[in-house]
Design a protein around this motif. Structure first.
Motif, short mmCIF file in Angstrom:
data_model
loop_
_atom_site.label_atom_id
_atom_site.label_comp_id
_atom_site.label_asym_id
_atom_site.label_seq_id
_atom_site.Cartn_x
_atom_site.Cartn_y
_atom_site.Cartn_z
N LEU A 47 43.83 91.32 64.18
CA LEU A 47 42.44 91.78 64.03
C LEU A 47 42.25 92.51 62.71
N ALA A 48 43.23 93.35 62.33
CA ALA A 48 43.13 94.06 61.06
C ALA A 48 43.12 93.08 59.89
N PHE A 49 43.92 92.01 60.00
CA PHE A 49 43.92 90.99 58.94
C PHE A 49 42.54 90.36 58.81
N PHE A 50 41.94 89.97 59.93
CA PHE A 50 40.61 89.37 59.87
C PHE A 50 39.59 90.36 59.32
N ARG A 51 39.77 91.63 59.67
CA ARG A 51 38.87 92.67 59.14
C ARG A 51 38.89 92.67 57.62
N TYR A 52 40.08 92.53 57.02
CA TYR A 52 40.19 92.64 55.56
C TYR A 52 40.06 91.32 54.83
N VAL A 53 40.44 90.22 55.43
CA VAL A 53 40.27 88.95 54.73
C VAL A 53 38.78 88.64 54.57
N GLY A 54 37.97 88.96 55.58
CA GLY A 54 36.53 88.78 55.46
C GLY A 54 35.95 89.71 54.43
N HIS A 55 36.40 90.95 54.45
CA HIS A 55 35.97 91.97 53.48
C HIS A 55 36.30 91.50 52.06
N PHE A 56 37.52 90.98 51.87
CA PHE A 56 37.96 90.54 50.55
C PHE A 56 37.14 89.35 50.07
N PRO A 212 42.50 82.42 69.29
CA PRO A 212 41.39 82.84 70.17
C PRO A 212 41.06 81.75 71.18
N GLN A 213 40.72 82.18 72.40
CA GLN A 213 40.52 81.25 73.50
C GLN A 213 39.07 80.76 73.63
N THR A 214 38.14 81.53 73.10
CA THR A 214 36.73 81.18 73.26
C THR A 214 35.98 81.28 71.94
N GLY A 215 34.79 80.71 71.93
CA GLY A 215 33.95 80.82 70.75
C GLY A 215 33.54 82.26 70.47
N LEU A 216 33.38 83.05 71.54
CA LEU A 216 33.02 84.45 71.36
C LEU A 216 34.14 85.21 70.65
N GLU A 217 35.39 84.95 71.03
CA GLU A 217 36.51 85.61 70.36
C GLU A 217 36.56 85.24 68.89
N TRP A 218 36.39 83.95 68.59
CA TRP A 218 36.36 83.51 67.19
C TRP A 218 35.23 84.20 66.43
N GLY A 219 34.06 84.23 67.05
CA GLY A 219 32.90 84.81 66.39
C GLY A 219 33.09 86.29 66.09
N LEU A 220 33.64 87.03 67.06
CA LEU A 220 33.84 88.46 66.85
C LEU A 220 34.90 88.71 65.77
N MET A 221 35.98 87.92 65.79
CA MET A 221 37.03 88.11 64.80
C MET A 221 36.52 87.84 63.39
N ILE A 222 35.74 86.79 63.24
CA ILE A 222 35.21 86.45 61.91
C ILE A 222 34.20 87.51 61.45
N ALA A 223 33.45 88.08 62.41
CA ALA A 223 32.42 89.06 62.06
C ALA A 223 33.01 90.41 61.65
N LEU A 224 34.27 90.68 62.01
CA LEU A 224 34.84 91.99 61.72
C LEU A 224 34.78 92.32 60.23
N PHE A 226 32.76 91.13 57.94
CA PHE A 226 31.37 91.32 57.49
C PHE A 226 30.86 92.69 57.89
N TRP A 227 31.11 93.09 59.14
CA TRP A 227 30.65 94.40 59.58
C TRP A 227 31.30 95.51 58.77
N GLY A 228 32.60 95.39 58.51
CA GLY A 228 33.30 96.41 57.74
C GLY A 228 32.78 96.49 56.32
N TRP A 229 32.63 95.32 55.68
CA TRP A 229 32.15 95.30 54.29
C TRP A 229 30.73 95.86 54.20
N LEU A 230 29.84 95.40 55.06
CA LEU A 230 28.45 95.84 55.00
C LEU A 230 28.32 97.32 55.34
#
Length: 302
Positions: A47-56, A212-224, A226-230
């Motif tokens: 989760l931390a990786f997704f948080r920063y790869v999106g931010h980057f 991730p097992q569901t679309g919701l899990e994928w969506g939340l992970m990818i959004a991390l 964006f939320w952190g950066w914004l």
């Protein structure tokens, strides 16, 4: 004209406050999503990786819009910029791990000891004078943290220590941010935070990967990311519209947001001791803020 100028300043300050409230709403959304995912079996490192790869990725797009030359990415204080990023990334990882064991209210209450730690460290690291009133507030804040974590009681969980170290890292991150402000562009610091997080966490994300097992899990992970950066972008811009002294009390909206989401999503309500400890931490933080405002006015800066 004087009345119009005062109205413009008031409007700008109100815009800064709104930005601050939205920034902490985004941070609360991020933490709530992380807790939901980590409790569901996704590892904190992933989760931390997704948080920063999106931010980057977002930072790279923003700063690279005018051309990918070293002059747009370079920094005269690269060591401090990277160290600042290390503190932020380390804080994020510790927070994500702690969220697997502690409630959102407890982690947020402990995190808000960070401004108190900043005050304690500002004398040795920044050369600022800390008077008796602020030392009283510092000791009061640490007492509040002890009430929250109850280190010698049956309710104590070792993960609370991770949240304490998280607060220390956030304090060091804040001190470096204060030192670099005005020397390094905010977008540059955003970029390096994303880059350090992405590179440092990639091996751990691979080792702990769970698809991730569901679309919701994928969506939340990818959004991390964006939320952190914004959230950080709005936080930075808010200080361009209103002074830090005006904005500081609104940072406690974060604790309110997480209390609400903790109950709505997980059915958790803070116990009596968490509420008392959080109240002590908040009062001590506000006391430090009040003394700093008084000092600014006394020296003609307020």
């Amino acid at each position: 004209m004087a009345g119009l100028s005062a109205q413009v300043r008031q409007d700008r300050a109100e815009l800064g406050i709104v930005m601050m409230l939205v920034a902490y709403l985004l941070f609360a959304t991020l933490d709530t999503s992380v807790k939901w995912l980590v409790v569901g079996g996704v590892h904190a490192f992933q989760l931390a990786f997704f948080r920063y790869v999106g931010h980057f990725a977002i930072s790279l797009i923003m700063i690279g819009g005018g051309g990918l030359s070293w002059s747009r990415f370079g920094s005269g204080q690269i060591g401090l910029v990277i160290l600042r990023a290390v503190f932020l990334v380390g804080s994020t990882v510790l927070n994500f791990v702690a969220l697997n064991y502690l409630t959102l209210t407890v982690t947020s209450a402990i995190l808000f000891s960070a401004p108190i730690i900043v005050c304690a460290l500002s004398m040795p690291l920044l050369g600022e004078r800390v008077g008796p009133w602020r030392w009283f507030a510092i000791l009061m804040g640490f007492a509040g943290v002890m009430v929250i974590i109850r280190p010698f009681g049956e309710a104590f969980h070792p993960a609370a220590l991770l949240s304490v170290v998280n607060a220390i890292m956030m304090a060091l991150y804040s001190i470096l941010t204060r030192r670099l402000a005005g020397q390094i562009a905010a977008q540059t610091m955003q970029l390096y935070a994303g880059a350090v997080g992405t590179l440092a966490l990639l091996p751990f994300a691979i080792m702990t990967w769970r698809t991730p097992q569901t679309g919701l899990e994928w969506g939340l992970m990818i959004a991390l990311g964006f939320w952190g950066w914004l959230g950080h972008e709005l936080l930075t811009r808010a200080h361009g519209f209103a002074p830090a002294g005006t904005l500081m009390p609104y940072t406690y909206s974060f604790m309110i947001y997480l209390t609400i989401s903790g109950y709505a999503v997980f059915g958790n309500l803070p116990d009596r001791w968490t509420v008392i400890g959080a109240a002590i931490v908040v009062v001590s933080g506000l006391l430090i803020w009040w003394r700093e405002k008084r000092m600014e006015v006394r020296h003609g800066r307020g």
